[in-house]
Write an enzyme that holds these catalytic residues in place. Structure first.
Site, mmCIF file in Angstrom:
data_model
loop_
_atom_site.group_PDB
_atom_site.id
_atom_site.type_symbol
_atom_site.label_atom_id
_atom_site.label_comp_id
_atom_site.label_asym_id
_atom_site.label_seq_id
_atom_site.Cartn_x
_atom_site.Cartn_y
_atom_site.Cartn_z
ATOM 1 N N ASP A 1 27.311 21.982 12.282
ATOM 2 C CA ASP A 1 27.157 21.470 10.879
ATOM 3 C C ASP A 1 27.809 22.690 10.041
ATOM 4 O O ASP A 1 27.141 23.810 10.294
ATOM 5 C CB ASP A 1 25.793 21.067 10.488
ATOM 6 C CG ASP A 1 25.785 20.461 9.091
ATOM 7 O OD1 ASP A 1 26.524 20.840 8.114
ATOM 8 O OD2 ASP A 1 24.993 19.568 8.901
ATOM 9 N N ASP B 1 33.890 13.687 4.143
ATOM 10 C CA ASP B 1 33.318 12.638 3.706
ATOM 11 C C ASP B 1 32.774 12.419 2.033
ATOM 12 O O ASP B 1 32.416 13.739 1.724
ATOM 13 C CB ASP B 1 31.688 12.738 4.550
ATOM 14 C CG ASP B 1 32.135 12.232 5.952
ATOM 15 O OD1 ASP B 1 33.092 11.618 6.238
ATOM 16 O OD2 ASP B 1 31.494 12.892 6.871
#
Ligand code: SAM
Length: 225
Positions: free
Chosen positions: A97, A119
């Site tokens: 991440d 995103d």
């Protein structure tokens, strides 16, 4: 990106020589020149998806070292399979991440950051998860070199407008802003299309792009702080 859990993807990634493994990641800050075995500049793509963009860039620019970062094993697997078909010495992957990006790159170690079709996280309460948010810009500021650049492309106009609004409060300056990249001949020179860019531009969506750099304090201000 629609996620389908692919059985065995974690195992393939855990054994792949193209992936810098989690156990090794704490040793990475300041060590990327050793990992690649040369002094070439380092360009990273955060949220690379299946890796088409970064694989093509690495092939076209062998004197640049590339690191592709992707959160999900099932997606990263596709980039690893591309490397198995066509191995490149100047490309590595990280499954992680990007919130923890400052734990894998040292201060000023990265020359350029690419964000492609990040995103959107449309809910306000999720704004800080957006990769071009001020929270992420603060992380990029740590790892980017003094004169480093960040490039962002998307067809999502709301996300792009948000990203542009984030620049000033976070102390970044836009070098280029385009709301229709594919009609800008100069900006299109050397443009490599991502998977999402191919899909959404084929549907007629204009692609937005910015190139930004960090506003550095002037020497007098630096001395005062
Ligand atoms: N860049 C590719 C393209 O343009 O075709 C993929 C775009 S896709 C919409 C966004 C990708 O970013 C997904 O694969 C997602 O898993 C990844 N991603 C989103 N947030 C991330 C994060 N915090 N750290 C790492 N990867 C992330």
């Amino acid at each position: 990106m629609r996620l389908r859990n692919i059985t065995g993807s974690r195992e393939v990634i855990a054994e792949s020589p193209y992936v810098v493994q989690e156990a090794v990641q704490p040793e990475c800050p300041g060590a990327w020149r050793n990992i690649f075995g040369n002094e070439n500049p380092i360009h990273i793509e955060i949220g690379m998806g299946k890796g088409k963009f970064i694989h093509t860039m690495a092939k076209e620019h062998p004197r640049v070292n590339y690191v592709g970062i992707e959160k999900y094993s099932s997606v990263l697997l596709r980039a690893v399979q591309k490397m198995e078909r066509e191995e490149l010495a100047n490309l590595k992957f990280l499954r992680m991440d990007a919130e923890d990006i400052t734990s894998v790159f040292g201060p000023g170690e990265v020359d350029r950051i690419y964000l492609n079709f990040s995103d959107p996280w449309p809910k306000d309460r999720h704004a800080k998860r957006r990769l071009p948010s001020r929270e992420f810009l603060a992380r990029y500021d740590v790892i980017l070199k003094e004169d480093g650049r960040l490039e962002f492309k998307t067809d999502d106009r709301e996300l792009f407008d948000f990203a542009v609004r984030e620049l000033e409060p976070a102390g970044w300056i836009a070098e280029v802003i385009s709301y229709d990249l594919h009609r800008d001949r100069e900006l299109m020179q050397g443009n490599v299309m991502t998977e999402y860019e191919e899909k959404f531009s084929a549907m007629g969506n204009p692609i937005c792009k910015y190139v930004i750099f960090r506003q550095r304090k002037c020497p007098a201000e630096r001395a005062r702080s």
